[in-house]
Design a protein around this motif. Structure first.
Motif, PDB file in Angstrom:
ATOM      1  N   GLY A 200      -0.712  -3.964   2.117  1.00 41.65           N
ATOM      2  CA  GLY A 200      -0.636  -6.399   1.950  1.00 41.65           C
ATOM      3  C   GLY A 200      -1.234  -7.029   3.238  1.00 41.65           C
ATOM      4  N   GLU A 201      -0.468  -7.974   2.717  1.00 40.18           N
ATOM      5  CA  GLU A 201      -1.256  -9.436   3.266  1.00 40.18           C
ATOM      6  C   GLU A 201      -2.249  -9.464   5.160  1.00 40.18           C
ATOM      7  OE1 GLU A 201      -0.146 -14.185   3.838  1.00 40.18           O
ATOM      8  OE2 GLU A 201       1.368 -13.145   2.723  1.00 40.18           O
ATOM      9  N   LEU A 202      -0.491  -8.703   5.313  1.00 38.54           N
ATOM     10  CA  LEU A 202      -0.634  -8.347   7.236  1.00 38.54           C
ATOM     11  C   LEU A 202      -2.077  -7.252   7.312  1.00 38.54           C
ATOM     12  CD1 LEU A 202       2.315  -8.715   8.637  1.00 38.54           C
ATOM     13  CD2 LEU A 202       0.975 -10.031   9.152  1.00 38.54           C
ATOM     14  N   GLY A 203      -2.116  -6.457   6.333  1.00 33.06           N
ATOM     15  CA  GLY A 203      -2.676  -5.267   6.707  1.00 33.06           C
ATOM     16  C   GLY A 203      -3.966  -5.730   6.224  1.00 33.06           C
TER      17      GLY A 203
ATOM     18  N   VAL B 219      -4.598   1.176  10.699  1.00 35.12           N
ATOM     19  CA  VAL B 219      -3.462  -0.235  10.302  1.00 35.12           C
ATOM     20  C   VAL B 219      -2.425   0.035   9.263  1.00 35.12           C
ATOM     21  CG1 VAL B 219      -4.014  -1.909   8.506  1.00 35.12           C
ATOM     22  CG2 VAL B 219      -5.756  -1.063  10.126  1.00 35.12           C
ATOM     23  N   GLU B 220      -1.594  -0.123   9.675  1.00 36.54           N
ATOM     24  CA  GLU B 220      -0.162   0.411   8.347  1.00 36.54           C
ATOM     25  C   GLU B 220      -0.328  -0.567   7.485  1.00 36.54           C
ATOM     26  OE1 GLU B 220       1.920   2.836   8.797  1.00 36.54           O
ATOM     27  OE2 GLU B 220       0.780   2.684  11.208  1.00 36.54           O
ATOM     28  N   ARG B 221       0.193   0.166   6.446  1.00 38.11           N
ATOM     29  CA  ARG B 221       0.131  -0.906   5.350  1.00 38.11           C
ATOM     30  C   ARG B 221      -1.409  -1.567   4.741  1.00 38.11           C
ATOM     31  NH1 ARG B 221       4.562   1.160   6.527  1.00 38.11           N
ATOM     32  NH2 ARG B 221       6.836   1.327   5.907  1.00 38.11           N
TER      33      ARG B 221
ATOM     34  N   ALA C 132      -5.398  -8.702   6.997  1.00 39.94           N
ATOM     35  CA  ALA C 132      -5.585  -9.254   7.450  1.00 39.94           C
ATOM     36  C   ALA C 132      -6.432  -8.478   9.157  1.00 39.94           C
ATOM     37  CB  ALA C 132      -4.729 -10.062   7.477  1.00 39.94           C
ATOM     38  N   GLU C 133      -6.072  -7.631   8.843  1.00 35.71           N
ATOM     39  CA  GLU C 133      -6.169  -7.025  10.614  1.00 35.71           C
ATOM     40  C   GLU C 133      -7.330  -6.374  10.307  1.00 35.71           C
ATOM     41  OE1 GLU C 133      -4.590  -2.872  12.499  1.00 35.71           O
ATOM     42  OE2 GLU C 133      -2.912  -4.399  11.189  1.00 35.71           O
TER      43      GLU C 133
ATOM     44  N   ARG D  92      -9.597  -7.094   7.940  1.00 36.46           N
ATOM     45  CA  ARG D  92     -10.804  -8.594   8.051  1.00 36.46           C
ATOM     46  C   ARG D  92     -10.745  -8.332   8.897  1.00 36.46           C
ATOM     47  NH1 ARG D  92     -11.001 -14.000   4.706  1.00 36.46           N
ATOM     48  NH2 ARG D  92     -12.500 -15.529   6.308  1.00 36.46           N
TER      49      ARG D  92
END
Length: 128
Positions: free
Chosen positions: A36-39, A31-33, A41-42, A44
């Motif tokens: 962060g919010e996107l990371g 998982v990149e970063r 979420a990934e 999760r």
């Protein structure tokens, strides 16, 4: 019990998952970063996709077993995970997992292999 392991890094976080019996760990990706919010979420989405019951994050202690700057950053990541996940999140000593991943080789990404080593160690300690 299915467990997801994260070998946290600010840029790249290795991910591994156990089988349903909590016996075998396999690397599944990066998982990149992740902080962060996107990371987050990934991560999760992975928890849901793999139907894991808990998450373990490698705690980068120094050789003396002390917490340095990287451990402080990892603790902040763990707090962020706990805020977005519905499963328990704990930490586990990750010293030497990256070195083992480098020496072990294999087809999976090095960060994911490090997460698999972390998970194997965690699962072994849970069986004792």
């Amino acid at each position: 019990m299915k467990v997801l392991a994260l070998d946290y890094g600010a840029a790249r976080t290795g991910v591994a998952v156990s089988d349903a019996t909590g016996t075998i760990a396999r690397p599944i990706g990066v998982v990149e970063r992740a902080a962060g919010e996107l990371g987050l979420a990934e991560v999760r989405a992975m928890v849901q996709r793999y139907e894991v019951e808990s998450v373990v994050v490698g705690m980068p202690l120094t050789l003396r077993g002390e917490r340095g700057q990287q451990a402080v950053e990892t603790e902040a990541f763990v707090d962020a995970l706990r805020a977005v996940l519905d499963v328990p999140v704990e930490t586990y000593d990750e010293r030497f997992t990256t070195a083992l991943a480098v020496r072990g080789g294999g087809d999976a990404d090095e960060d994911a292999r490090a997460a698999a080593h972390l998970l194997e160690s965690y699962l072994q300690s849970a069986r004792r």
